[in-house]
Design a protein around this motif. Sequence first.
Motif, PDB file in Angstrom:
ATOM      1  N   UNK A   1      -4.117  -9.117 -10.264  1.00 41.99           N
ATOM      2  CA  UNK A   1      -4.196  -7.689 -10.553  1.00 41.99           C
ATOM      3  C   UNK A   1      -4.888  -6.974  -9.410  1.00 41.99           C
ATOM      4  N   UNK A   2      -4.693  -5.661  -9.371  1.00 43.28           N
ATOM      5  CA  UNK A   2      -5.459  -4.852  -8.440  1.00 43.28           C
ATOM      6  C   UNK A   2      -6.923  -4.887  -8.849  1.00 43.28           C
ATOM      7  N   UNK A   3      -7.788  -4.562  -7.913  1.00 42.27           N
ATOM      8  CA  UNK A   3      -9.212  -4.463  -8.225  1.00 42.27           C
ATOM      9  C   UNK A   3      -9.455  -3.236  -9.098  1.00 42.27           C
ATOM     10  N   UNK A   4     -10.616  -3.181  -9.721  1.00 41.32           N
ATOM     11  CA  UNK A   4     -10.953  -2.094 -10.634  1.00 41.32           C
ATOM     12  C   UNK A   4     -10.898  -0.739  -9.953  1.00 41.32           C
ATOM     13  N   UNK A   5     -11.260  -0.695  -8.673  1.00 38.40           N
ATOM     14  CA  UNK A   5     -11.327   0.598  -8.003  1.00 38.40           C
ATOM     15  C   UNK A   5      -9.953   1.189  -7.722  1.00 38.40           C
ATOM     16  N   UNK A   6      -8.931   0.382  -7.650  1.00 39.78           N
ATOM     17  CA  UNK A   6      -7.580   0.923  -7.451  1.00 39.78           C
ATOM     18  C   UNK A   6      -7.166   1.729  -8.680  1.00 39.78           C
ATOM     19  N   UNK A   7      -7.437   1.185  -9.851  1.00 38.20           N
ATOM     20  CA  UNK A   7      -7.114   1.902 -11.082  1.00 38.20           C
ATOM     21  C   UNK A   7      -7.988   3.147 -11.244  1.00 38.20           C
ATOM     22  N   UNK A   8      -9.254   3.029 -10.868  1.00 31.95           N
ATOM     23  CA  UNK A   8     -10.163   4.172 -10.972  1.00 31.95           C
ATOM     24  C   UNK A   8      -9.755   5.288 -10.018  1.00 31.95           C
ATOM     25  N   UNK A   9      -9.422   4.936  -8.788  1.00 28.67           N
ATOM     26  CA  UNK A   9      -8.995   5.952  -7.820  1.00 28.67           C
ATOM     27  C   UNK A   9      -7.710   6.641  -8.268  1.00 28.67           C
ATOM     28  N   UNK A  10      -6.785   5.869  -8.800  1.00 24.92           N
ATOM     29  CA  UNK A  10      -5.533   6.452  -9.297  1.00 24.92           C
ATOM     30  C   UNK A  10      -5.793   7.406 -10.452  1.00 24.92           C
ATOM     31  N   UNK A  11      -6.677   7.020 -11.351  1.00 26.85           N
ATOM     32  CA  UNK A  11      -7.001   7.878 -12.493  1.00 26.85           C
ATOM     33  C   UNK A  11      -7.691   9.162 -12.042  1.00 26.85           C
ATOM     34  N   UNK A  12      -8.574   9.070 -11.062  1.00 21.56           N
ATOM     35  CA  UNK A  12      -9.252  10.272 -10.567  1.00 21.56           C
ATOM     36  C   UNK A  12      -8.285  11.234  -9.886  1.00 21.56           C
ATOM     37  N   UNK A  13      -7.385  10.703  -9.082  1.00 20.81           N
ATOM     38  CA  UNK A  13      -6.402  11.564  -8.413  1.00 20.81           C
ATOM     39  C   UNK A  13      -5.477  12.202  -9.450  1.00 20.81           C
TER      40      UNK A  13
END
Length: 88
Positions: A24-36
Amino acid sequence: FTGVMAWLPLAASLVGTALYGITNFSWYVYTLSALVLLGFISIAMDQYRHARDGISAKGYLQLEGKYLSTDFLIKFALFIVLIFALHK
């Protein structure tokens, strides 16, 4: 409609990797996508509201201030996430 269509490849890759990927992607990839995405939705809703209701000269200045504050907050949040993600 076109704004939503632009997000489909990103959403498909995030969901596909989470469900079918070996890793899986790291946690920050999902977090960055959600913020954008949150920033995109916020600006799109502001544009929709002001296009629907009309805007005066004073309203334009308020709208521009809201765009700038939203833009700054999203960029600051992305910066904080990147600092935590890349800190070793």
